[in-house]
Scaffold this motif. Structure first.
Motif, mmCIF file in Angstrom:
data_model
loop_
_atom_site.group_PDB
_atom_site.id
_atom_site.type_symbol
_atom_site.label_atom_id
_atom_site.label_comp_id
_atom_site.label_asym_id
_atom_site.label_seq_id
_atom_site.Cartn_x
_atom_site.Cartn_y
_atom_site.Cartn_z
ATOM 1 N N CYS A 54 0.858 -1.183 0.000
ATOM 2 C CA CYS A 54 0.000 0.000 0.000
ATOM 3 C C CYS A 54 0.896 1.234 0.000
ATOM 4 N N THR A 55 0.380 2.317 -0.518
ATOM 5 C CA THR A 55 1.139 3.558 -0.460
ATOM 6 C C THR A 55 1.413 3.914 0.998
ATOM 7 N N VAL A 56 2.500 4.601 1.237
ATOM 8 C CA VAL A 56 2.866 5.002 2.586
ATOM 9 C C VAL A 56 2.388 6.424 2.884
ATOM 10 N N THR A 57 2.201 7.218 1.844
ATOM 11 C CA THR A 57 1.628 8.553 2.022
ATOM 12 C C THR A 57 0.126 8.471 1.773
ATOM 13 N N PRO A 58 -0.672 9.285 2.488
ATOM 14 C CA PRO A 58 -2.139 9.199 2.373
ATOM 15 C C PRO A 58 -2.646 9.546 0.971
ATOM 16 N N ASN A 59 -3.873 9.126 0.700
ATOM 17 C CA ASN A 59 -4.452 9.332 -0.624
ATOM 18 C C ASN A 59 -4.519 10.803 -1.020
ATOM 19 N N TRP A 60 -4.721 11.705 -0.047
ATOM 20 C CA TRP A 60 -4.800 13.121 -0.397
ATOM 21 C C TRP A 60 -3.501 13.636 -1.019
ATOM 22 N N SER A 61 -2.400 12.912 -0.792
ATOM 23 C CA SER A 61 -1.119 13.355 -1.328
ATOM 24 C C SER A 61 -0.933 12.973 -2.798
ATOM 25 N N ILE A 62 -1.889 12.253 -3.376
ATOM 26 C CA ILE A 62 -1.819 11.930 -4.804
ATOM 27 C C ILE A 62 -2.284 13.167 -5.561
ATOM 28 N N LEU A 78 -3.951 3.745 -0.881
ATOM 29 C CA LEU A 78 -4.274 2.876 -2.001
ATOM 30 C C LEU A 78 -3.390 1.632 -2.005
ATOM 31 N N SER A 79 -3.982 0.526 -2.437
ATOM 32 C CA SER A 79 -3.193 -0.680 -2.648
ATOM 33 C C SER A 79 -2.378 -0.525 -3.924
ATOM 34 N N ARG A 80 -1.460 -1.443 -4.112
ATOM 35 C CA ARG A 80 -0.639 -1.413 -5.335
ATOM 36 C C ARG A 80 -1.515 -1.415 -6.579
ATOM 37 N N ASP A 81 -2.450 -2.345 -6.655
ATOM 38 C CA ASP A 81 -3.270 -2.474 -7.859
ATOM 39 C C ASP A 81 -4.187 -1.269 -8.053
ATOM 40 N N GLU A 82 -4.680 -0.704 -6.958
ATOM 41 C CA GLU A 82 -5.503 0.498 -7.076
ATOM 42 C C GLU A 82 -4.691 1.662 -7.615
ATOM 43 N N LEU A 83 -3.461 1.785 -7.164
ATOM 44 C CA LEU A 83 -2.613 2.872 -7.640
ATOM 45 C C LEU A 83 -2.273 2.690 -9.117
ATOM 46 N N VAL A 84 -1.938 1.470 -9.523
ATOM 47 C CA VAL A 84 -1.649 1.207 -10.938
ATOM 48 C C VAL A 84 -2.864 1.548 -11.796
ATOM 49 N N GLY A 85 -4.059 1.165 -11.330
ATOM 50 C CA GLY A 85 -5.274 1.502 -12.066
ATOM 51 C C GLY A 85 -5.466 3.007 -12.179
ATOM 52 N N HIS A 86 -5.123 3.735 -11.126
ATOM 53 C CA HIS A 86 -5.203 5.195 -11.147
ATOM 54 C C HIS A 86 -4.290 5.762 -12.233
ATOM 55 N N PHE A 87 -3.082 5.234 -12.344
ATOM 56 C CA PHE A 87 -2.142 5.670 -13.375
ATOM 57 C C PHE A 87 -2.674 5.350 -14.772
ATOM 58 N N GLU A 88 -3.207 4.167 -14.944
ATOM 59 C CA GLU A 88 -3.713 3.774 -16.264
ATOM 60 C C GLU A 88 -4.855 4.686 -16.713
ATOM 61 N N ARG A 89 -5.771 4.982 -15.815
ATOM 62 C CA ARG A 89 -6.876 5.890 -16.160
ATOM 63 C C ARG A 89 -6.373 7.288 -16.461
ATOM 64 N N TRP A 90 -5.356 7.704 -15.727
ATOM 65 C CA TRP A 90 -4.743 9.015 -15.963
ATOM 66 C C TRP A 90 -4.177 9.094 -17.378
ATOM 67 N N PRO A 240 12.062 6.587 6.642
ATOM 68 C CA PRO A 240 11.708 6.143 8.007
ATOM 69 C C PRO A 240 10.708 4.998 8.000
ATOM 70 N N HIS A 241 10.745 4.196 9.060
ATOM 71 C CA HIS A 241 9.818 3.084 9.217
ATOM 72 C C HIS A 241 8.385 3.595 9.229
ATOM 73 N N LEU A 242 7.549 3.039 8.364
ATOM 74 C CA LEU A 242 6.158 3.465 8.258
ATOM 75 C C LEU A 242 5.439 2.509 7.319
ATOM 76 N N THR A 243 4.130 2.377 7.466
ATOM 77 C CA THR A 243 3.359 1.532 6.559
ATOM 78 C C THR A 243 1.964 2.112 6.377
ATOM 79 N N GLY A 244 1.373 1.817 5.217
ATOM 80 C CA GLY A 244 -0.005 2.205 4.955
ATOM 81 C C GLY A 244 -0.970 1.036 5.034
ATOM 82 N N ARG A 245 -0.463 -0.141 5.358
ATOM 83 C CA ARG A 245 -1.333 -1.322 5.457
ATOM 84 C C ARG A 245 -2.312 -1.193 6.622
ATOM 85 N N ASP A 246 -3.471 -1.836 6.450
ATOM 86 C CA ASP A 246 -4.491 -1.872 7.509
ATOM 87 C C ASP A 246 -4.887 -0.472 7.956
ATOM 88 N N GLY A 247 -4.973 0.445 7.025
ATOM 89 C CA GLY A 247 -5.344 1.808 7.358
ATOM 90 C C GLY A 247 -4.188 2.658 7.826
#
Length: 423
Positions: A54-62, A78-90, A240-247
């Motif tokens: 999942c992205t490590v920065t929040p969705n608003w940063s896209i 966003l998950s990996r696949d959601e982000l890739v789909g966002h790029f494809e639509r873009w 730095p250590h951080l994750t976007g998984r599980d919210g």
């Protein structure tokens, strides 16, 4: 493109966030161009991240130009696949002139333009924008060659899921953002995990009710320039250590230790089954703690000075620090890999850049592009999406659009100057 086809006004190399952002602006400016991509749109996100990423920065940063996040979960990830789909639509939204499956091998000055050598022939252009990103190849230290042949090794960008690794324990080498996320996933999958720790900071996912990235944005941290760093080398330090998984959650070496992930120092050698480590584990853990303490103190100072009504930190926000009794994991200098049943090693020791294929004098002594604002000293040669190119946000989804706009405008200015000269 065959050699006899007309020369383009611009060639953009790479169809990630930097390349597509420039393409979006060039399209709006009416500048003919092609985007050359060795694989597919968003290839790094698509191919070099694991399945649960999942992205490590929040969705608003896209904040991509023409593709700003507009969903219902701005504080999510966003998950990996959601982000890739966002790029494809873009890319589809502005009919980006993509040429996928074209690998660029060299860029060289050619008259008053450039020759772009690819596996599919030579493209010629008046301008070239290099948007391949900073981190292009995983760093595999020489000690990898010393590991026993029975230990199956993979770089982090080739890791996809726990089940792809051989049965048994796993040694993850590198405890930056990627290494920590992979180690946690493997541990949750029931694997015995040994994590080799290097120097990286730790961030709280949230502090006093807000995401740590939001605080950094508001405090101008993401607008810092390379000149503000104590050393140019800090442009390439581990995230730095951080994750976007599980919210989104805080990652902590102390928490890893409490949960049963074995922590080791830096891997410095291996003789047969005997792996050797330095004695700096506790120093690296204290560095991560100190990093967190300094930045949260800055958050608190900002809250006080701005008179912000923010609640005190919660127990969850404080989690991740050293235990109250100060207990630390044992420092091991050696480990019997066979005795620990380690069957796999995942290398998460960072990435390296390689711009040697650019045959113009625009690289510094370390081989890194010199391009203030994305503009190199060689007329018509540009860069975008590089880490710390203009500011901290240059290489991330939040800031790549600003640099892409500047590059496109400068490129368009060259067109006007050429028209004036030929008049």
């Amino acid at each position: 493109m065959a050699a006899d086809e007309p020369r383009l006004e611009a060639v953009v190399i790479g169809a990630g966030q930097g390349g597509l952002a420039v393409s979006w602006f060039l399209t709006r400016l009416g500048i003919g161009h092609a985007v050359l991509e060795r694989s597919a749109v968003a290839a790094s996100w698509r191919e070099r991240r694991w399945d649960s990423f999942c992205t490590v920065t929040p969705n608003w940063s896209i904040a991509l130009p023409g593709a700003e996040y507009a969903g219902g979960d701005p504080d999510g990830f966003l998950s990996r696949d959601e982000l890739v789909g966002h790029f494809e639509r873009w890319a589809e939204s502005f009919d980006a002139p993509l040429r996928c499956g074209v690998e660029v091998r060299a860029v060289r000055p050619d008259g008053d333009g450039f020759a772009v050598e690819t596996g599919a022939g030579v493209w010629r252009a008046e301008n070239v924008v290099v948007a391949t990103g900073t981190y292009q190849a995983p760093h595999i230290p020489p000690v990898a060659e010393r590991l026993p042949g029975r230990v199956k090794q993979t770089a982090a960008d080739g890791y996809k899921r726990p089940g792809m690794l051989a049965p048994g324990g796993v040694m993850v080498v590198g405890a930056g953002q990627t290494g920590c996320q992979i180690a946690e996933e493997l541990h949750e999958a029931g694997r015995d995990v040994w994590l080799c720790v290097g120097r990286a900071g730790r961030l709280p996912r949230r502090w006093r009710g807000r995401d740590c990235i939001a605080w950094q944005r508001d405090m101008g941290y993401l607008d810092r320039t390379p000149a503000m760093l104590e050393s140019p080398r800090l442009r390439f330090r581990a995230d730095p250590h951080l994750t976007g998984r599980d919210g989104g959650r805080t990652l902590s070496l102390h928490d890893f230790h409490r949960r049963g992930i074995r922590l080791l120092g830096r891997l410095v050698g291996c003789d047969g089954e005997r792996a050797r480590f330095d004695g700096g584990l506790h120093d690296e853990m204290r560095f991560a703690d100190g990093f967190c303490e300094r930045i949260t103190a800055e958050f608190d100072r900002h809250i006080r000075e701005q008179g912000i009504d923010a609640p005190p930190p919660t127990a969850e926000e404080l989690a991740g620090g050293p235990p109250g009794d100060g207990a630390m994991p044992e420092v091991l200098r050696e480990l019997d890999l066979a005795g620990a049943s380690i069957a796999s090693a995942v290398w998460a020791a960072g990435y390296r850049y390689d711009f040697s294929w650019i045959e113009a004098p625009v690289l510094d002594e370390a081989g890194y592009p010199v391009a203030p604002g994305g503009v190199s000293a060689w007329p018509g040669l540009y860069f975008t999406g590089l880490n710390w190119m203009t500011s901290r946000k240059s290489g991330i989804l939040w800031g790549v659009g600003d640099d892409a706009r500047s590059v496109a405008r400068h490129l368009a200015g060259r067109r006007r100057q050429s028209t004036i000269r030929s008049a």
